[in-house]
Design a protein around this motif. Structure first.
Motif, PDB file in Angstrom:
ATOM      1  N   PRO A  68       0.793  -1.247   0.000  1.00  0.00           N
ATOM      2  CA  PRO A  68       0.000   0.000   0.000  1.00  0.00           C
ATOM      3  C   PRO A  68       0.819   1.289   0.000  1.00  0.00           C
ATOM      4  CG  PRO A  68      -0.978  -1.602   1.474  1.00  0.00           C
ATOM      5  CD  PRO A  68       0.348  -2.160   1.073  1.00  0.00           C
ATOM      6  N   LEU A  69       2.093   1.199   0.384  1.00  0.00           N
ATOM      7  CA  LEU A  69       2.955   2.393   0.362  1.00  0.00           C
ATOM      8  C   LEU A  69       3.933   2.354  -0.809  1.00  0.00           C
ATOM      9  CD1 LEU A  69       3.639   2.874   4.185  1.00  0.00           C
ATOM     10  CD2 LEU A  69       2.156   4.236   2.700  1.00  0.00           C
ATOM     11  N   MET A  70       3.608   1.535  -1.820  1.00  0.00           N
ATOM     12  CA  MET A  70       4.400   1.424  -3.048  1.00  0.00           C
ATOM     13  C   MET A  70       5.814   0.928  -2.776  1.00  0.00           C
ATOM     14  SD  MET A  70       2.342   2.004  -5.542  1.00  0.00           S
ATOM     15  CE  MET A  70       3.333   2.358  -7.000  1.00  0.00           C
ATOM     16  N   GLU A  71       5.909  -0.040  -1.870  1.00  0.00           N
ATOM     17  CA  GLU A  71       7.168  -0.732  -1.604  1.00  0.00           C
ATOM     18  C   GLU A  71       7.061  -2.159  -2.137  1.00  0.00           C
ATOM     19  OE1 GLU A  71       7.859   1.568   2.688  1.00  0.00           O
ATOM     20  OE2 GLU A  71       6.898  -0.419   2.603  1.00  0.00           O
ATOM     21  N   LYS A  72       8.128  -2.653  -2.750  1.00  0.00           N
ATOM     22  CA  LYS A  72       8.087  -3.964  -3.383  1.00  0.00           C
ATOM     23  C   LYS A  72       7.969  -5.088  -2.346  1.00  0.00           C
ATOM     24  CE  LYS A  72       8.577  -2.475  -7.615  1.00  0.00           C
ATOM     25  NZ  LYS A  72       7.454  -2.554  -8.569  1.00  0.00           N
ATOM     26  N   ILE A  73       7.037  -6.015  -2.607  1.00  0.00           N
ATOM     27  CA  ILE A  73       6.850  -7.194  -1.766  1.00  0.00           C
ATOM     28  C   ILE A  73       6.572  -8.388  -2.672  1.00  0.00           C
ATOM     29  CG2 ILE A  73       5.922  -5.929   0.217  1.00  0.00           C
ATOM     30  CD1 ILE A  73       3.112  -6.906  -0.737  1.00  0.00           C
ATOM     31  N   THR A 111      -4.274   0.928  -3.635  1.00  0.00           N
ATOM     32  CA  THR A 111      -4.578  -0.449  -4.059  1.00  0.00           C
ATOM     33  C   THR A 111      -3.820  -0.823  -5.333  1.00  0.00           C
ATOM     34  OG1 THR A 111      -6.528   0.451  -5.195  1.00  0.00           O
ATOM     35  CG2 THR A 111      -6.888  -0.543  -3.028  1.00  0.00           C
ATOM     36  N   TYR A 112      -2.791  -0.069  -5.667  1.00  0.00           N
ATOM     37  CA  TYR A 112      -2.037  -0.315  -6.900  1.00  0.00           C
ATOM     38  C   TYR A 112      -1.567  -1.776  -6.993  1.00  0.00           C
ATOM     39  CZ  TYR A 112       1.160   0.797 -10.774  1.00  0.00           C
ATOM     40  OH  TYR A 112       1.789   0.845 -12.000  1.00  0.00           O
ATOM     41  N   GLY A 113      -1.078  -2.316  -5.893  1.00  0.00           N
ATOM     42  CA  GLY A 113      -0.567  -3.688  -5.906  1.00  0.00           C
ATOM     43  C   GLY A 113      -1.617  -4.715  -6.270  1.00  0.00           C
ATOM     44  N   THR A 114      -2.850  -4.496  -5.847  1.00  0.00           N
ATOM     45  CA  THR A 114      -3.933  -5.412  -6.217  1.00  0.00           C
ATOM     46  C   THR A 114      -4.139  -5.395  -7.722  1.00  0.00           C
ATOM     47  OG1 THR A 114      -5.029  -5.115  -4.079  1.00  0.00           O
ATOM     48  CG2 THR A 114      -6.372  -5.964  -5.883  1.00  0.00           C
TER      49      THR A 114
END
Length: 384
Positions: A68-73, A111-114
């Protein structure tokens, strides 16, 4: 003896599949030749991917995405056994546990990662989607998800906006010119078990944003932003999400999925049971075993065990529920088709010890065995 096991996971302890295995062992101590059919289930929240993948012999997919904080996971989603249906829990990339408490801020979270998970599944050939939207860290109405899929959101000067709930009130134009063309071929089923509207006293911001780190000032700004965005969506897309039941789920993601991807909101357990094909497994069944980590008033309101019982009662099959804990209000489940319920706990212990896999498996197996010993006694007496 033929038994169907359709039990939700004991969150933080045993998965639906693991519970099914332990129950099967208990049944077969008493009825060695019993046929035990295990149907992994979930209610659209945690465990949905696991239950649908395992229940259909599908596969898990690992991808690198943004939190949610635009960090890679590294995040995981599933593809069902049909090879074309992706199962995604938005919490896998956009969930609250992914952020340290002191960093939670729904004005910034996205929600970018979703959206990245959806994009990956599309590129792998999926066109059917089951999206679970519980446990979000976000209040961006799904705008981040749409940005990952090619949408752009512009301010009054037609300048592209960034991420997070802080952009809600600034959106004036929706640019879909670069959205993934494959989206037009996709269908989105959204597991949604709340009926909150997009904004207002019972809306996404007012009810849920504080637990995501919002201050009282943020709550007001987010609610106003959702109201402004709803007006833009209506003007630009001709869709009114303002008072739509479930539009406020997951920080407005429910409404965003309907508005931008023509998503269909549906009670999670109904959708899951249809996907795993529970009803077709019930022919000639003697007992159905269901349950979840805790049976209480929420169970009676339509969670997974009651959804299972509803289908079993079409065939007049007795339904037994197992749970880690049983609240007094669980008696209400009797009115919803659960004939009998049992806690698996045999003696006092700490919650931490009770949730250890080895202990939970032992208790599930032993209590199942005792239940079926009683069934065998009754069966023997009735046959005389």
């Amino acid at each position: 003896m033929k038994v169907v096991v359709a039990i939700d996971s004991f969150k933080g302890s045993l998965s639906s599949y693991e519970l099914g295995e332990a129950i099967e062992l208990g049944v077969k101590v008493v009825y060695p030749n019993a046929k035990v059919i295990k149907v992994p289930i979930a209610d659209g929240g945690e465990g949905t991917v696991e239950s649908l993948v395992e229940g259909t012999e599908g596969k898990f997919v690992k991808v690198v995405a943004n939190n949610p904080l635009m960090e890679k996971i590294e995040a995981i989603y599933g593809i069902m056994g049909d090879g074309k249906t992706a199962v995604i829990e938005m919490a896998a990339a956009s969930g609250l546990p992914l952020i340290e408490k002191e960093k939670r801020n729904p004005m910034k979270t996205t929600t970018y990662g979703t959206g990245e998970l959806v994009k990956d599944a599309i590129l792998k050939g999926c066109r059917e989607f089951v999206i679970g939207i519980g446990g979000s860290a976000t209040n961006d109405a799904g705008l981040g998800m749409m940005q990952a899929l090619g949408y752009k959101f512009l301010d009054e000067n037609k300048k592209e906006l960034g991420f997070g709930g802080e952009i809600l009130s600034k959106v004036r134009y929706i640019d879909a010119s670069n959205k993934m063309k494959e989206l037009n071929e996709c269908n989105f089923l959204v597991a949604c078990d709340v009926d909150n509207p997009f904004y207002g006293p019972k809306g996404a911001a007012e009810i849920y944003s504080r637990q995501k780190g919002a201050t009282e000032e943020m709550v007001k700004l987010l609610d106003e932003g959702l109201c402004d965005l709803a007006a833009v969506i209506k003007k630009e897309l001709g869709i009114d999400v303002s008072n739509m039941a479930g539009a406020g789920a997951a920080g407005g993601l429910g409404g965003g999925l309907v508005a931008f991807l023509n998503g269909k909101l549906s009670p999670g357990i109904d959708m899951i049971l249809e996907k795993v094909g529970l009803e077709k497994e019930l022919a000639g069944v003697d007992f159905v075993i269901t349950g979840e980590g805790r049976l209480d008033f929420q169970t009676a309101m339509g969670k997974a065990p009651v959804g299972v019982a509803k289908i079993a009662k079409k065939f007049s099959i007795p339904v037994i529920a197992l749970a880690g804990g049983v609240a007094d209000e669980a008696v209400e489940t009797h009115k919803k088709g659960i004939d009998s319920f049992f806690s698996i706990m045999n003696y006092p212990m700490t919650l931490e010890d009770a949730m250890k896999k080895e202990n939970a498996k032992k208790f599930v197996k032993s209590n199942t065995e005792e239940i079926f010993r009683l069934i065998k006694v009754c069966e023997t007496r009735c046959s005389k």
